[in-house]
Design a protein around this motif. Structure first.
Motif, PDB file in Angstrom:
ATOM      1  N   GLY A  33       0.770  -1.238   0.000  1.00 27.74           N
ATOM      2  CA  GLY A  33       0.000   0.000   0.000  1.00 27.74           C
ATOM      3  C   GLY A  33       0.802   1.290   0.000  1.00 27.74           C
ATOM      4  O   GLY A  33       1.944   1.334   0.431  1.00 27.74           O
ATOM      5  N   GLY A  34       0.169   2.333  -0.500  1.00 29.83           N
ATOM      6  CA  GLY A  34       0.729   3.667  -0.454  1.00 29.83           C
ATOM      7  C   GLY A  34       1.690   4.023  -1.573  1.00 29.83           C
ATOM      8  O   GLY A  34       2.252   5.107  -1.578  1.00 29.83           O
ATOM      9  N   LYS A  35       1.875   3.139  -2.546  1.00 35.03           N
ATOM     10  CA  LYS A  35       2.805   3.436  -3.628  1.00 35.03           C
ATOM     11  C   LYS A  35       2.082   4.112  -4.795  1.00 35.03           C
ATOM     12  O   LYS A  35       0.892   3.947  -4.983  1.00 35.03           O
ATOM     13  N   ARG A  36       2.875   4.857  -5.577  1.00 35.37           N
ATOM     14  CA  ARG A  36       2.355   5.423  -6.827  1.00 35.37           C
ATOM     15  C   ARG A  36       2.338   4.305  -7.857  1.00 35.37           C
ATOM     16  O   ARG A  36       3.301   3.557  -7.977  1.00 35.37           O
ATOM     17  N   LEU A  37       1.253   4.207  -8.609  1.00 32.37           N
ATOM     18  CA  LEU A  37       1.153   3.232  -9.691  1.00 32.37           C
ATOM     19  C   LEU A  37       1.243   3.955 -11.022  1.00 32.37           C
ATOM     20  O   LEU A  37       0.641   5.014 -11.198  1.00 32.37           O
ATOM     21  N   LEU A  38       1.983   3.372 -11.954  1.00 36.12           N
ATOM     22  CA  LEU A  38       2.142   3.940 -13.288  1.00 36.12           C
ATOM     23  C   LEU A  38       1.726   2.874 -14.295  1.00 36.12           C
ATOM     24  O   LEU A  38       2.313   1.796 -14.333  1.00 36.12           O
ATOM     25  N   PHE A  39       0.704   3.175 -15.089  1.00 35.58           N
ATOM     26  CA  PHE A  39       0.226   2.263 -16.124  1.00 35.58           C
ATOM     27  C   PHE A  39       0.714   2.798 -17.459  1.00 35.58           C
ATOM     28  O   PHE A  39       0.265   3.854 -17.913  1.00 35.58           O
ATOM     29  N   ILE A  40       1.643   2.076 -18.076  1.00 33.43           N
ATOM     30  CA  ILE A  40       2.283   2.534 -19.311  1.00 33.43           C
ATOM     31  C   ILE A  40       1.571   1.910 -20.507  1.00 33.43           C
ATOM     32  O   ILE A  40       1.508   0.687 -20.642  1.00 33.43           O
ATOM     33  N   SER A  41       1.048   2.763 -21.366  1.00 35.09           N
ATOM     34  CA  SER A  41       0.378   2.306 -22.586  1.00 35.09           C
ATOM     35  C   SER A  41       1.332   1.480 -23.434  1.00 35.09           C
ATOM     36  O   SER A  41       2.558   1.630 -23.331  1.00 35.09           O
ATOM     37  N   GLY A  42       0.774   0.643 -24.282  1.00 30.17           N
ATOM     38  CA  GLY A  42       1.589  -0.181 -25.163  1.00 30.17           C
ATOM     39  C   GLY A  42       2.561   0.669 -25.963  1.00 30.17           C
ATOM     40  O   GLY A  42       2.148   1.582 -26.680  1.00 30.17           O
ATOM     41  N   ALA A  62      13.670  -0.424 -29.241  1.00 32.10           N
ATOM     42  CA  ALA A  62      12.966   0.864 -29.214  1.00 32.10           C
ATOM     43  C   ALA A  62      11.827   0.828 -28.190  1.00 32.10           C
ATOM     44  O   ALA A  62      11.618   1.808 -27.463  1.00 32.10           O
ATOM     45  N   CYS A  63      11.101  -0.280 -28.103  1.00 29.83           N
ATOM     46  CA  CYS A  63      10.041  -0.410 -27.093  1.00 29.83           C
ATOM     47  C   CYS A  63      10.609  -0.189 -25.703  1.00 29.83           C
ATOM     48  O   CYS A  63      10.039   0.563 -24.896  1.00 29.83           O
ATOM     49  N   PHE A  64      11.717  -0.829 -25.401  1.00 26.94           N
ATOM     50  CA  PHE A  64      12.310  -0.701 -24.075  1.00 26.94           C
ATOM     51  C   PHE A  64      12.883   0.698 -23.843  1.00 26.94           C
ATOM     52  O   PHE A  64      12.799   1.220 -22.729  1.00 26.94           O
ATOM     53  N   ARG A  65      13.430   1.338 -24.883  1.00 26.94           N
ATOM     54  CA  ARG A  65      13.878   2.736 -24.740  1.00 26.94           C
ATOM     55  C   ARG A  65      12.685   3.630 -24.393  1.00 26.94           C
ATOM     56  O   ARG A  65      12.789   4.525 -23.549  1.00 26.94           O
ATOM     57  N   ASN A  66      11.553   3.382 -25.038  1.00 27.32           N
ATOM     58  CA  ASN A  66      10.352   4.189 -24.787  1.00 27.32           C
ATOM     59  C   ASN A  66       9.812   3.952 -23.378  1.00 27.32           C
ATOM     60  O   ASN A  66       9.397   4.898 -22.698  1.00 27.32           O
ATOM     61  N   ILE A  67       9.815   2.701 -22.939  1.00 19.79           N
ATOM     62  CA  ILE A  67       9.376   2.403 -21.570  1.00 19.79           C
ATOM     63  C   ILE A  67      10.294   3.110 -20.572  1.00 19.79           C
ATOM     64  O   ILE A  67       9.829   3.715 -19.608  1.00 19.79           O
ATOM     65  N   GLU A  68      11.599   3.047 -20.828  1.00 21.56           N
ATOM     66  CA  GLU A  68      12.547   3.712 -19.933  1.00 21.56           C
ATOM     67  C   GLU A  68      12.293   5.220 -19.883  1.00 21.56           C
ATOM     68  O   GLU A  68      12.343   5.841 -18.818  1.00 21.56           O
ATOM     69  N   ALA A  69      11.986   5.832 -21.029  1.00 24.46           N
ATOM     70  CA  ALA A  69      11.705   7.270 -21.077  1.00 24.46           C
ATOM     71  C   ALA A  69      10.469   7.611 -20.241  1.00 24.46           C
ATOM     72  O   ALA A  69      10.467   8.611 -19.515  1.00 24.46           O
ATOM     73  N   VAL A  70       9.430   6.771 -20.323  1.00 20.68           N
ATOM     74  CA  VAL A  70       8.214   7.005 -19.541  1.00 20.68           C
ATOM     75  C   VAL A  70       8.501   6.818 -18.054  1.00 20.68           C
ATOM     76  O   VAL A  70       8.051   7.620 -17.224  1.00 20.68           O
ATOM     77  N   LEU A  71       9.260   5.777 -17.710  1.00 18.99           N
ATOM     78  CA  LEU A  71       9.639   5.570 -16.311  1.00 18.99           C
ATOM     79  C   LEU A  71      10.390   6.789 -15.770  1.00 18.99           C
ATOM     80  O   LEU A  71      10.070   7.300 -14.690  1.00 18.99           O
ATOM     81  N   LYS A  72      11.385   7.266 -16.522  1.00 22.13           N
ATOM     82  CA  LYS A  72      12.171   8.422 -16.075  1.00 22.13           C
ATOM     83  C   LYS A  72      11.286   9.645 -15.903  1.00 22.13           C
ATOM     84  O   LYS A  72      11.438  10.400 -14.947  1.00 22.13           O
ATOM     85  N   ILE A 133       5.852  -5.505 -32.644  1.00 23.42           N
ATOM     86  CA  ILE A 133       5.790  -5.744 -31.202  1.00 23.42           C
ATOM     87  C   ILE A 133       5.206  -4.516 -30.505  1.00 23.42           C
ATOM     88  O   ILE A 133       5.391  -3.385 -30.980  1.00 23.42           O
ATOM     89  N   GLN A 134       4.514  -4.779 -29.414  1.00 21.04           N
ATOM     90  CA  GLN A 134       4.018  -3.698 -28.558  1.00 21.04           C
ATOM     91  C   GLN A 134       4.129  -4.213 -27.128  1.00 21.04           C
ATOM     92  O   GLN A 134       3.789  -5.363 -26.854  1.00 21.04           O
ATOM     93  N   ILE A 135       4.626  -3.347 -26.229  1.00 18.05           N
ATOM     94  CA  ILE A 135       4.815  -3.746 -24.839  1.00 18.05           C
ATOM     95  C   ILE A 135       4.147  -2.721 -23.934  1.00 18.05           C
ATOM     96  O   ILE A 135       4.445  -1.524 -24.024  1.00 18.05           O
ATOM     97  N   GLU A 136       3.240  -3.202 -23.070  1.00 13.94           N
ATOM     98  CA  GLU A 136       2.668  -2.331 -22.042  1.00 13.94           C
ATOM     99  C   GLU A 136       3.251  -2.752 -20.710  1.00 13.94           C
ATOM    100  O   GLU A 136       3.711  -3.885 -20.539  1.00 13.94           O
ATOM    101  N   ALA A 137       3.233  -1.820 -19.763  1.00  7.46           N
ATOM    102  CA  ALA A 137       3.899  -2.075 -18.488  1.00  7.46           C
ATOM    103  C   ALA A 137       3.158  -1.393 -17.333  1.00  7.46           C
ATOM    104  O   ALA A 137       2.423  -0.437 -17.546  1.00  7.46           O
ATOM    105  N   VAL A 138       3.392  -1.937 -16.150  1.00  4.91           N
ATOM    106  CA  VAL A 138       2.896  -1.339 -14.920  1.00  4.91           C
ATOM    107  C   VAL A 138       4.092  -1.216 -13.981  1.00  4.91           C
ATOM    108  O   VAL A 138       4.882  -2.155 -13.851  1.00  4.91           O
ATOM    109  N   ALA A 139       4.202  -0.052 -13.344  1.00 14.63           N
ATOM    110  CA  ALA A 139       5.275   0.180 -12.378  1.00 14.63           C
ATOM    111  C   ALA A 139       4.662   0.692 -11.079  1.00 14.63           C
ATOM    112  O   ALA A 139       3.565   1.264 -11.085  1.00 14.63           O
TER     113      ALA A 139
END
Length: 141
Positions: A33-42, A62-72, A133-139
């Motif tokens: 509990g208490g964490k920020r959730l991030l739902f990353i679109s595909g 490129a998918c992983f570079r984009n995920i990293e950019a959203v995480l940052k 390929i398309q990758i969605e993620a949750v952090a």
């Protein structure tokens, strides 16, 4: 304290009564509990200017570079990822083993030893013919 909740790591589970994962992922990740959730679109295999890479290895990276950019952008890191859902365009005749290995190589290159819950699905098509390929993620952090 308010800061303590952010220091509790996401807990990884491999249940003793379930099959062990076949690759570098875990059966489940528990977010306390208490964490920020991030739902990353595909994320597609495109550069920031929208150019689609030509090959599956390039699109995976490129998918992983984009995920990293959203995480940052959300002030998060690879360690904060809890779930990946991966959609790969099926190869002709269903010969998908090399596509799985290509994806895993790109994932391991980007994420190192970080593990998440993960699902990989082969599909007939994605949102455009050139998208492989398309990758969605949750952090959670």
């Amino acid at each position: 304290s308010a800061m303590t909740k952010y220091l509790v790591p996401n807990r990884k589970h491999n249940a003793s009564d379930a099959p062990l994962p076949l690759a570098r992922y875990v059966n489940a990740v528990e977010v306390q509990g208490g964490k920020r959730l991030l739902f990353i679109s595909g994320q597609m295999g495109a550069t920031s200017d929208g150019q689609i890479a030509a090959t599956l290895p390039e699109q995976c990276r490129a998918c992983f570079r984009n995920i990293e950019a959203v995480l940052k952008d959300a002030k998060m890191k690879w360690e904060d990822l809890v779930k990946l859902t991966v959609y790969i365009k099926s190869a002709p005749g269903g010969q998908n083993a090399s596509s799985v290995q290509t994806y895993r190589n790109a994932r391991d290159e980007a994420m190192g030893m970080n593990t998440t819950a993960s699902t990989l699905v082969f599909v007939e098509a994605l949102n455009a013919p050139e998208i492989l390929i398309q990758i969605e993620a949750v952090a959670a952090r």
